[in-house]
Design a protein around this motif. Sequence first.
Motif, PDB file in Angstrom:
ATOM      1  N   ALA A  11      42.532  39.331  17.930  1.00  0.00           N
ATOM      2  CA  ALA A  11      43.330  38.613  19.245  1.00  0.00           C
ATOM      3  C   ALA A  11      44.403  37.845  19.016  1.00  0.00           C
ATOM      4  CB  ALA A  11      42.185  37.770  20.097  1.00  0.00           C
ATOM      5  N   ALA A  12      44.340  37.037  17.882  1.00  0.00           N
ATOM      6  CA  ALA A  12      45.363  35.860  17.704  1.00  0.00           C
ATOM      7  C   ALA A  12      46.696  36.713  17.163  1.00  0.00           C
ATOM      8  CB  ALA A  12      44.968  35.064  16.575  1.00  0.00           C
ATOM      9  N   ILE A  13      46.507  37.804  16.054  1.00  0.00           N
ATOM     10  CA  ILE A  13      47.441  38.586  15.635  1.00  0.00           C
ATOM     11  C   ILE A  13      48.228  39.408  16.800  1.00  0.00           C
ATOM     12  CG2 ILE A  13      48.066  40.166  13.957  1.00  0.00           C
ATOM     13  CD1 ILE A  13      45.939  39.002  12.018  1.00  0.00           C
ATOM     14  N   GLY A  14      47.568  40.068  17.535  1.00  0.00           N
ATOM     15  CA  GLY A  14      47.713  40.817  18.638  1.00  0.00           C
ATOM     16  C   GLY A  14      48.669  40.039  19.784  1.00  0.00           C
ATOM     17  N   VAL A  51      47.496  30.691  17.798  1.00  0.00           N
ATOM     18  CA  VAL A  51      46.359  29.962  17.107  1.00  0.00           C
ATOM     19  C   VAL A  51      45.510  29.433  18.462  1.00  0.00           C
ATOM     20  CG1 VAL A  51      46.010  27.688  16.189  1.00  0.00           C
ATOM     21  CG2 VAL A  51      47.587  29.134  15.170  1.00  0.00           C
ATOM     22  N   ILE A  52      46.111  29.039  19.755  1.00  0.00           N
ATOM     23  CA  ILE A  52      45.384  28.704  20.703  1.00  0.00           C
ATOM     24  C   ILE A  52      44.421  29.813  21.089  1.00  0.00           C
ATOM     25  CG2 ILE A  52      45.340  28.102  23.137  1.00  0.00           C
ATOM     26  CD1 ILE A  52      48.125  26.238  22.305  1.00  0.00           C
ATOM     27  N   VAL A  56      40.439  29.487  21.283  1.00  0.00           N
ATOM     28  CA  VAL A  56      39.639  29.535  22.738  1.00  0.00           C
ATOM     29  C   VAL A  56      38.649  30.824  22.500  1.00  0.00           C
ATOM     30  CG1 VAL A  56      40.134  30.488  25.031  1.00  0.00           C
ATOM     31  CG2 VAL A  56      41.220  28.588  24.103  1.00  0.00           C
ATOM     32  N   GLY A  57      38.916  31.925  21.761  1.00  0.00           N
ATOM     33  CA  GLY A  57      38.184  32.972  21.632  1.00  0.00           C
ATOM     34  C   GLY A  57      37.172  32.836  20.712  1.00  0.00           C
TER      35      GLY A  57
END
Length: 67
Positions: A11-14, A51-52, A56-57
């Motif tokens: 999710a972060a990298i995407g 990063v946020i 959160v994820g």
Amino acid sequence: MSRSLCLTLIAAIGTMVLLYVIGFVGNIDFLIFRISLSNTEIALLPIVVGVIVAIVGDRIMKSKSLE
């Protein structure tokens, strides 16, 4: 690697990649990653948002696992 960590990293990298692509296509200066021979410019906003999203994820995954 645990499943929650894997999903959080994806999710972060995407999110970072999506924001950089939007910046490149829309020519938005604060979302662009540029490399030239003389200098390299990196927009920090997609990194911060990524990063946020990861934080959160991770919290969502932890709260779902407690239920």
